[in-house]
Structure formats: C-alpha cells, structure tokens
Design a protein around this motif. Structure first.
Motif, PDB file in Angstrom:
ATOM      1  N   ASP A 153       0.806  -1.226   0.000  1.00  0.00           N
ATOM      2  CA  ASP A 153       0.000   0.000   0.000  1.00  0.00           C
ATOM      3  C   ASP A 153       0.837   1.274   0.000  1.00  0.00           C
ATOM      4  O   ASP A 153       0.300   2.376   0.172  1.00  0.00           O
ATOM      5  N   ARG A 165      -0.389   4.284  -2.006  1.00  0.00           N
ATOM      6  CA  ARG A 165      -1.690   4.948  -1.793  1.00  0.00           C
ATOM      7  C   ARG A 165      -1.813   5.622  -0.448  1.00  0.00           C
ATOM      8  O   ARG A 165      -2.588   6.535  -0.291  1.00  0.00           O
ATOM      9  N   TRP A 166      -1.036   5.162   0.535  1.00  0.00           N
ATOM     10  CA  TRP A 166      -1.107   5.880   1.799  1.00  0.00           C
ATOM     11  C   TRP A 166       0.218   5.832   2.545  1.00  0.00           C
ATOM     12  O   TRP A 166       1.099   5.018   2.268  1.00  0.00           O
ATOM     13  N   SER A 218       0.820   5.186   5.755  1.00  0.00           N
ATOM     14  CA  SER A 218       0.943   3.968   6.562  1.00  0.00           C
ATOM     15  C   SER A 218      -0.466   3.491   6.877  1.00  0.00           C
ATOM     16  O   SER A 218      -1.447   4.212   6.632  1.00  0.00           O
ATOM     17  N   THR A 219      -0.562   2.325   7.433  1.00  0.00           N
ATOM     18  CA  THR A 219      -1.913   1.834   7.759  1.00  0.00           C
ATOM     19  C   THR A 219      -2.567   2.716   8.813  1.00  0.00           C
ATOM     20  O   THR A 219      -3.784   2.797   8.904  1.00  0.00           O
ATOM     21  N   ASP A 220      -1.734   3.410   9.572  1.00  0.00           N
ATOM     22  CA  ASP A 220      -2.298   4.305  10.591  1.00  0.00           C
ATOM     23  C   ASP A 220      -2.563   5.710  10.053  1.00  0.00           C
ATOM     24  O   ASP A 220      -3.331   6.460  10.635  1.00  0.00           O
ATOM     25  N   ASP A 221      -1.894   6.064   8.990  1.00  0.00           N
ATOM     26  CA  ASP A 221      -2.055   7.400   8.414  1.00  0.00           C
ATOM     27  C   ASP A 221      -2.389   7.228   6.936  1.00  0.00           C
ATOM     28  O   ASP A 221      -1.499   7.114   6.093  1.00  0.00           O
ATOM     29  N   ARG A 222      -3.674   7.214   6.656  1.00  0.00           N
ATOM     30  CA  ARG A 222      -4.086   6.846   5.305  1.00  0.00           C
ATOM     31  C   ARG A 222      -4.205   8.049   4.373  1.00  0.00           C
ATOM     32  O   ARG A 222      -4.996   8.036   3.424  1.00  0.00           O
ATOM     33  N   ARG A 223      -3.409   9.052   4.622  1.00  0.00           N
ATOM     34  CA  ARG A 223      -3.273  10.127   3.639  1.00  0.00           C
ATOM     35  C   ARG A 223      -2.332   9.638   2.528  1.00  0.00           C
ATOM     36  O   ARG A 223      -1.468   8.784   2.768  1.00  0.00           O
TER      37      ARG A 223
END
Ligand code: GLU
Length: 623
Positions: free
Chosen positions: A147, A150-151, A153-158
């Motif tokens: 991912d 697209r983002w 991190s899994t914690d920060d999906r900006r």
C-alpha cells in the motif's frame, strides 16, 4: 524547432497512411497514455475518460526528410546525442558503444526523459542474428509494502506527501546503467571509459537549453523548488526557470560521469553516489524554497548494491513476412504490440480508411484487456498458460479477433479467459521517456527505450542526474473486487511498463529469421504500444519511408470507452473526417495531443534509412 506545418499542407503519404493503412487487413496506430499510473484502472469507467494527457509535443517540425546511410545510423531524441552516437560509430564503435555514449548525453540534454537515475529496456541483435534483451527496469526496494503508493501507513491513510509522484515512495532503484553495462560487456568494441568523454565535455562546457527541456522546467518549477539541487540545476537563483537557448553547465553530472568512467557502473551502486541517492529518497523535508513534509521511500544502500539488470528472452512473433522481436515482462510492450499485429492479421481485411482505423483501435482494446489483466513482472506473477507464447498464439488471437465487429466499437473489451493465476487492471501515465535506434557497420543493432517516468522524473536531482518516479507504474491498489492485482507493488518487484523497443526481421520462406529490416520504438506511456504498432503497420508493405511513417496521425485506445485521435496534427481535415466516421461506429472519440517520439531505422537497398518524430526534437544521422 517550433515550426508548425501549415494546416492542409500534409504530405500525401500521411493521409494515405491513415486512410489506406489497413487495406490488406493490417492497420495502424496508436494510443495515448494511461491514467495516473497510480489511478485505478479505467476498465469500468462510465465516461470516455482517457487516462491522462500525454507529454506535450514541441510543435510540428516541417520538412523532415529520411536520412540515408550506407553503413551505420543513429536516431535519438536530441541532435547532440545523435552526433555523439555517430562519432562513436565512426570511431569504430559498435551499436552498444554508441548506445552507452548516447545515454550519457541524453541524461544531460534531455534529463526530462531519461538518465542514470532511471531505467531502460534494450533489445539487441548481433551479426549472427542472435537477439538478446536486457531489463534495466527500476525496482521497488526490498522493504516496499503493497500500500506504499496509496497511503503513508496503515495508521495514516493520507496519500504520500506532497503527492505520490513527488514523494520518496515513487523512486525505484535505477537500472539503466546496469543494463548498458551488460550490453557493453558483451557487445562493446571500445573501452567503457571512452563512452563518457563527450558527455563530460558537454556538461563542463555547457550547452544551450533545448526547448523541450525548457518547457519541462517551466511546467514543473513548483516541484523543482522542493529540491535544492534540482532548483540549482534547472532554475535561476531567483527561482525563475532557465529558458531555451541559455547556456547550461552541469559540473556535478560531469563529476559523476568521471567517476563512472574510471571506476565502472559499480561506483553508481555502492559508495558515495549510492549513499546520496538513498539519502535523497529518504529525505523527509522539502527545501527552504518550498518547505513541507516529504514521505520518504524505503530504498536502502543494500537495494542499490543488489540491483541486477536481467537478460530476458525476447518476445518474438511472426507477422506476415516479418518476425517482430521486442521486450517481454516486466514490459507489456512486446506482447501487446505482437497481439495487435496478430489480431489484425487474423481479422478479415478492412477497407481502406476508417474501417482500417476502426480495426486497429479495436485490436488495441483487445490487447489492452489482456495486458491490463495479466501482464506484470513475471518474476512475481506468471503469465497465463505457457507465458508470452500463449498470449501470442495465432489460434488464440484468431478467436479474439472474431470479437471485432466491423461496424461497432467494443467500447471496453473483455480479457481472454485462462486459468489465470493473477490479474491486474492498471494503466499508467508517463511522460519522461526517450527512444534510441542504432545500427552499426558490424551488423549489430540496438533498440533502447529509456525513462525516468514523469517529465523530469521525481523532480529530484542527485549529483547532476534526475531520479525517476517509476514506481508509480505499479497499481496503487493491491487488490480490487476481483482479487489481487497482478501489477501490485511488492519488494524487489519491477513495475509493468509499456515500453516497446522493437527489432523487425525478414522471415525466410522456411520461417527462420532473416535479415534485420527495421529498428523502432517510442516514448508515450501506454500509448507507446499504439505508436509502435502504427509504425510497424505503416512500414509493413513499404508504403511509407522511415520518416513518413513517424508522421502519421495518431490514433489509439486503452480499452477504456474512449477512442483517441490526435489533436493538433497538421492534417486536421483527415482526422475530422475520421472522427465522424468512427463516431458513426459508436466510438466515443476524444481528441488530444499525442506526442509520440518514434525513432525508426529501416533497411533499404544499399543501406539504411532513418527517421525521427516531427513532434519532438530528435535527429537521425548516419554515413
Ligand atoms: N513509464 C512508462 C513505461 O515504462 C514510460 C513513460 C513514457 O513513455 O513517458 O511504460
């Protein structure tokens, strides 16, 4: 360089190419780039959206004539690179020597399109007729996560900052130099170091900024401001863009080249240069001229030290009297071009004119359906069946060609059905690429397509060269409703390309490979497949010379609902008529600039003929 051909003054062969092209069942054409590489695939889009705008043309150069040569010829995207290539050939160098020298110059005078910080695919034939290909594609760092594009991190999906293309996440381990090293090792005749001399001299003395480079700088000024080294190279101290014709020196690049000349390609992949590349990729803050956070990439010095160019089997298929050889995965170019030709050969003959163009864009739709679904880095995701041979099997293509309706567009074509193990849906947008075609007096030839992905890559400069943002050619979505996407990001994987450096051979009556007939290729993102197919179709029956073939109006399709026709071609009247005829067949026509950059060499009686694309700045030179 910015001449415009007068409307209506189109040479007759051009209109003929477009309107007569498929009279024997062959077609022509091209297609445009795909959507932001990281955008989801367009296969289900309800509107005729086209992926993305292609790289700009430079205006239309008039009066280009095919260049004749008896012994050797080089066609590149810039006159200075072609001059250095020719000087190398004159000095007794091989096509491999010339390719290496040309690349060092292109990285200086056409940094928006290729260079040391990018990747390349090389197709080579030697005097014995042995075809080899090298994959110097940029590679995802080992630590890349599915991912990452697209983002944050899994914690920060900006999305990665400031956007994925300018973030460190987009930068792949460069491969062009390793590919050229492998080529030179087997086929060079001159010493490695010698190839670097001309570019070192030019970088130190300076050269006039070409118009295309100036345009790229002006367009991307805001991005360049984020990197102090990029700003120092491409902008004035007050932040204004360097303009065409002004003298540009690049002493940092000269120093890099001196190191590589003396110590070999390994000095790029280990040591201070590699350290600086990694530091740039991992940078977390933009420079003071445009402050803000940058999402760092995961590249390490181990990724650089471990990079390998891979020699891969060429993808060759028969097309009428020819054998057409190109690049296999991770490029989709060779398979897709081969499919288009095979589909057209299998389809019933089309009448001259719009019928022929209709068949071509429908063949492109079918080829893109398979490409989007099945083709990715085969070191990670196998092709269906027996691989390229399955997708190019004449019986398979015959069945697929039966889907082409004579009077109605498919719109969006289905992919072929296999017991597939994986699939993908992504098509990428790309603007930073260059094609080089070379034949030497020894019987060797090189087709090399070389890239930094976006125009000026990731807008970052290390030691005088631009870093790519090629990883945006992966699908940003690792999976969709139908399961995992074949072209998803993974550590150590190479993103799918559309680049299609191509060698064409005559086929002997017993089907064996005969003499080299043509060398070609183009930049243009996903549209490369259409540009190359169109060029081959134009050359196929000897209707057009190597120059006229590059001047044809461009058409294309990416298996979205849209059919694309070139805008701004001098022969607007022909294209307007074609648009009306295609609309009558249900095509949702989109007109857009289609800045191909085809460089073609064709064997003719007594030697060779070279041609370049009137939409860019290239030149063919030979003796
Ligand atoms: N990144 C593209 C690819 O590998 C090529 C970019 C371009 O043609 O501008 O397919």
């Amino acid at each position: 360089m910015r001449l415009r051909r007068q409307a209506g003054a189109l040479a007759a062969p051009l209109a003929a190419a477009l309107l007569l092209g498929a009279c024997t069942g062959l077609p022509q054409p091209a297609d445009p780039p795909a959507p932001a590489s990281v955008a989801p695939a367009a296969s289900a889009q309800p509107t005729p959206a086209i992926p993305a705008a292609p790289e700009r043309a430079s205006g239309w150069r008039t009066g280009l004539q095919p260049v004749r040569a008896a012994q050797h010829l080089v066609a590149t995207a810039h006159p200075l690179a072609s001059e250095v290539g020719l000087a190398t050939l004159r000095a007794g160098g091989s096509a491999a020597d010339a390719a290496l020298a040309v690349q060092t110059v292109l990285g200086l005078v056409e940094p928006q399109s290729s260079g040391l910080g990018g990747g390349a695919f090389i197709v080579h034939v030697d005097a014995a007729g042995r075809v080899q290909t090298w994959d110097g594609r940029e590679t995802a760092p080992a630590a890349a996560l599915p991912d990452d594009l697209r983002w944050i991190s899994t914690d920060d999906r900006r999305a990665p900052l400031p956007d994925v293309r300018a973030s460190g996440r987009s930068i792949g381990v460069p491969g062009a130099l390793r590919a050229l090293e492998a080529l030179h090792l087997q086929h060079g005749r001159l010493p490695w170091a010698r190839a670097f001399d001309p570019a070192i001299g030019l970088a130190e003395r300076g050269f006039p900024v070409p118009q295309r480079m100036a345009d790229a700088i002006a367009t991307h000024r805001a991005q360049l401001l984020r990197d102090p080294e990029a700003a120092a190279l491409f902008l004035h101290a007050d932040g204004s863009p360097r303009t065409a014709g002004s003298l540009l020196k690049n002493p940092a690049y000269a120093a890099t080249l001196r190191t590589l000349a003396a110590d070999g390609a390994g000095a790029f992949y280990r040591g201070p240069i590699a350290d600086d590349i990694v530091a740039e990729v991992q940078r977390t803050q933009a420079g003071p001229a445009a402050p803000g956070p940058l999402t760092p990439g995961r590249m390490t010095v181990a990724d650089l030290a471990g990079y390998r160019a891979v020699e891969r089997a060429p993808v060759c298929s028969a097309y009428r009297q020819w054998e057409v050889c190109g690049m296999g995965p991770p490029s989709s170019g060779g398979i897709a071009v081969g499919q288009v030709l095979g589909l057209l050969a299998a389809a019933p003959p089309a009448s001259p004119g719009p019928d022929a163009v209709h068949r071509l864009v429908e063949a492109l739709r079918l080829a893109f359906a398979d490409r989007n679904r099945y083709v990715a880095d085969t070191d990670f995701v196998p092709l269906p069946g027996q691989g390229a041979a399955t997708l190019l099997d004449p019986a398979y293509l015959h069945r697929r060609a039966a889907l082409i309706q004579p009077d109605r567009s498919l719109g969006v074509a289905p992919a072929g059905r296999f017991d597939a193990v994986a699939r993908g849906t992504h098509a990428g947008v790309e603007h930073g690429t260059s094609h080089v075609s070379i034949v030497d007096r020894w019987g060797n030839a090189v087709a090399m397509t070389t890239t930094v992905e976006s125009s000026l890559g990731s807008w970052r400069v290390v030691r005088g060269f631009v870093l790519n943002n090629q990883l945006t050619d992966f699908s940003a979505q690792p999976a969709d409703a139908d399961g995992p996407v074949a072209n998803r990001l993974a550590g150590g994987k190479r993103p799918r390309s559309s680049m299609a450096p191509t060698l064409v051979f005559d086929r002997a009556s017993d089907g064996t490979r005969g003499a080299l007939r043509a060398v070609t290729g183009s930049p243009g993102g996903a549209a490369i497949i259409a540009f190359v197919a169109q060029t081959l179709l134009a050359l196929q029956e000897g209707r057009l010379d190597a120059q006229a073939a590059n001047e044809m109006p461009r058409v294309g399709a990416f298996n979205t609902p849209a059919t694309v026709l070139e805008r701004d071609h001098p022969d607007g009247a022909t294209l307007d008529a074609l648009e009306a005829a295609l609309r009558a067949r249900g095509h949702r026509v989109v007109r857009m600039p289609m800045a191909s950059g085809v460089a073609t060499i064709l064997r003719v009686p007594g030697g060779w003929q070279g041609g370049v694309d009137p939409r860019r700045e290239g030149q063919a030179l030979g003796d």
